[in-house]
Design an enzyme around this catalytic site. Sequence first.
Site, short mmCIF file in Angstrom:
data_model
loop_
_atom_site.label_atom_id
_atom_site.label_comp_id
_atom_site.label_asym_id
_atom_site.label_seq_id
_atom_site.Cartn_x
_atom_site.Cartn_y
_atom_site.Cartn_z
N ASP A 141 0.86 -1.11 0.05
CA ASP A 141 -0.01 0.07 0.09
C ASP A 141 0.80 1.37 0.24
O ASP A 141 0.47 2.46 0.63
CB ASP A 141 -1.05 0.12 1.33
CG ASP A 141 -2.03 0.96 1.10
OD1 ASP A 141 -2.66 1.33 2.49
OD2 ASP A 141 -2.24 1.25 0.07
N LYS A 144 2.77 3.74 -5.63
CA LYS A 144 2.08 2.58 -6.55
C LYS A 144 3.16 1.92 -7.56
O LYS A 144 3.17 0.72 -8.07
CB LYS A 144 0.96 2.94 -7.39
CG LYS A 144 -0.04 3.69 -6.17
CD LYS A 144 -0.27 2.69 -5.10
CE LYS A 144 -1.02 3.56 -3.85
NZ LYS A 144 -1.05 2.63 -2.52
N ASP A 169 -3.27 -3.06 -2.51
CA ASP A 169 -4.32 -2.02 -2.60
C ASP A 169 -4.15 -1.10 -3.75
O ASP A 169 -3.15 -1.13 -4.44
CB ASP A 169 -4.10 -1.16 -1.17
CG ASP A 169 -5.41 -0.25 -1.07
OD1 ASP A 169 -5.33 0.79 -0.56
OD2 ASP A 169 -6.51 -0.75 -1.78
N ASN A 170 -5.20 -0.71 -4.10
CA ASN A 170 -5.36 0.37 -5.30
C ASN A 170 -4.90 -0.10 -6.61
O ASN A 170 -4.31 0.86 -7.28
CB ASN A 170 -4.33 1.59 -4.59
CG ASN A 170 -4.63 1.91 -3.40
OD1 ASN A 170 -3.93 2.17 -2.52
ND2 ASN A 170 -5.77 2.66 -3.34
N GLU A 199 -11.49 4.20 -0.91
CA GLU A 199 -11.83 4.55 0.54
C GLU A 199 -12.62 5.66 0.34
O GLU A 199 -12.39 6.74 -0.13
CB GLU A 199 -10.54 4.56 1.20
CG GLU A 199 -9.37 5.42 0.79
CD GLU A 199 -8.38 4.65 0.15
OE1 GLU A 199 -8.74 3.74 -0.81
OE2 GLU A 199 -7.29 5.23 0.10
C1 542 Z 1 8.97 3.21 -1.90
N1 542 Z 1 9.39 2.56 -0.60
C2 542 Z 1 8.62 2.95 0.73
N2 542 Z 1 9.01 2.52 1.67
C3 542 Z 1 8.58 2.95 2.80
N3 542 Z 1 7.45 3.78 2.89
C4 542 Z 1 6.90 4.39 1.75
C5 542 Z 1 7.60 3.84 0.46
N4 542 Z 1 6.72 4.49 -0.46
C6 542 Z 1 5.76 4.99 0.12
N5 542 Z 1 5.75 4.86 1.55
C7 542 Z 1 4.80 5.62 2.65
O1 542 Z 1 3.76 4.63 2.56
C8 542 Z 1 2.71 6.02 2.09
C9 542 Z 1 2.52 6.19 0.85
C10 542 Z 1 1.26 5.58 0.21
C11 542 Z 1 1.11 5.98 -1.03
N6 542 Z 1 -0.55 5.56 -1.30
C12 542 Z 1 -1.23 6.50 -2.22
O2 542 Z 1 -0.64 7.02 -2.99
C13 542 Z 1 -2.68 6.08 -2.33
C14 542 Z 1 -3.27 7.05 -3.11
C15 542 Z 1 -4.71 7.04 -3.11
C16 542 Z 1 -5.54 7.88 -3.82
C17 542 Z 1 -6.26 7.60 -4.95
C18 542 Z 1 -7.24 8.57 -5.36
C19 542 Z 1 -6.82 10.04 -5.41
F1 542 Z 1 -7.55 10.81 -6.09
C20 542 Z 1 -5.68 10.23 -4.67
C21 542 Z 1 -5.12 9.35 -3.92
C22 542 Z 1 -5.54 5.92 -2.31
C23 542 Z 1 -4.68 4.94 -1.46
O3 542 Z 1 -5.35 3.96 -1.06
C24 542 Z 1 -3.37 5.12 -1.69
O4 542 Z 1 -2.53 4.19 -0.87
C25 542 Z 1 3.29 7.29 2.54
O5 542 Z 1 3.25 7.24 4.11
C26 542 Z 1 4.72 6.95 2.40
O6 542 Z 1 5.61 7.84 3.07
MG MG Z 2 -3.78 2.45 -0.29
#
Ligand code: 542
Ligand code: MG
Length: 221
Positions: A141, A144, A169-170, A199
């Site tokens: 999650d 992406k 997810d997603n 969600e």
């Molecule tokens: C790449 N390695 C990584 N290692 C550790 N942590 C990481 C990470 N990448 C991202 N993260 C962290 O995970 C989280 C990121 C999640 C990315 N999720 C999304 O972009 C997302 C985005 C949407 C979304 C859907 C529609 C919309 F219009 C806007 C947003 C819905 C979701 O359910 C999502 O999960 C942050 O807390 C980030 O700091």
């Molecule tokens: Mg998600």
Amino acid sequence: TGSTRPQRILRAVQKNSTRGSPCSVVNAIDDYCKHKEWAMNVGDEKGIIVDDVVLELKPITVLELGTYCAYSTVRIANLLPPEAKLITLEFNAESAAIAREIITWAGLEEKIQLIIGASGDWIPRLKEEFGIETFDLVFLDHWKDRYLPDTKLLEKCGLLKPGAVLLADNVICPGTPDYLDYVRNSPRYKSKFYRSHLEYTQEEDGLEHSVFLGMAGRGAE
Ligand SMILES: CNc1ncnc2c1ncn2[C@@H]1O[C@H](/C=C/CNC(=O)c2cc(-c3ccc(F)cc3)cc(O)c2O)[C@@H](O)[C@H]1O
Ligand SMILES: [Mg+2]
């Protein structure tokens, strides 16, 4: 300077849930994000699918990529058997700090190991630093475009055993096209799609459930 969304989510949890009650924490976040401010938690609709997968699989070792505010971390850990452990990776320090507070408020700090760091750096270190053999369940999650490279890294590091489940997810919104193509066409996986909604909205989304079959895959070479 104002508060951040994760800080407002933590405040909603402290105001509207009971310490030590993971269910009330999950409900408080869903309530806040449904009626006050949208946030990227897996949410209540997809959350029920996650619950069913966890209850069916009864995983002992779980890896979550992307903790954010620990909504899914708490939701999953709450359903795990007593001896089970969940490792969650989060590389944003502010999010991780909020997540840690929410995990502690829920009373799940014994079951959950929150690591502040990037999946790409940490996946190769999990075996020797945490004595992990393999993961029974991986919940993807995070960013992406990192689902596919991190899945290949998990394979390379021997962290998946036949029968392990990747739950992503997603896969529709925002979408993970390269990951979907891989798990749906590789002989290493048996994949199925759980249709749902983004969600707290009516937008189409869903979870991909992929069972790892082993590096040789089944038959096809
Ligand atoms: C790449 N390695 C990584 N290692 C550790 N942590 C990481 C990470 N990448 C991202 N993260 C962290 O995970 C989280 C990121 C999640 C990315 N999720 C999304 O972009 C997302 C985005 C949407 C979304 C859907 C529609 C919309 F219009 C806007 C947003 C819905 C979701 O359910 C999502 O999960 C942050 O807390 C980030 O700091
Ligand atoms: Mg998600």
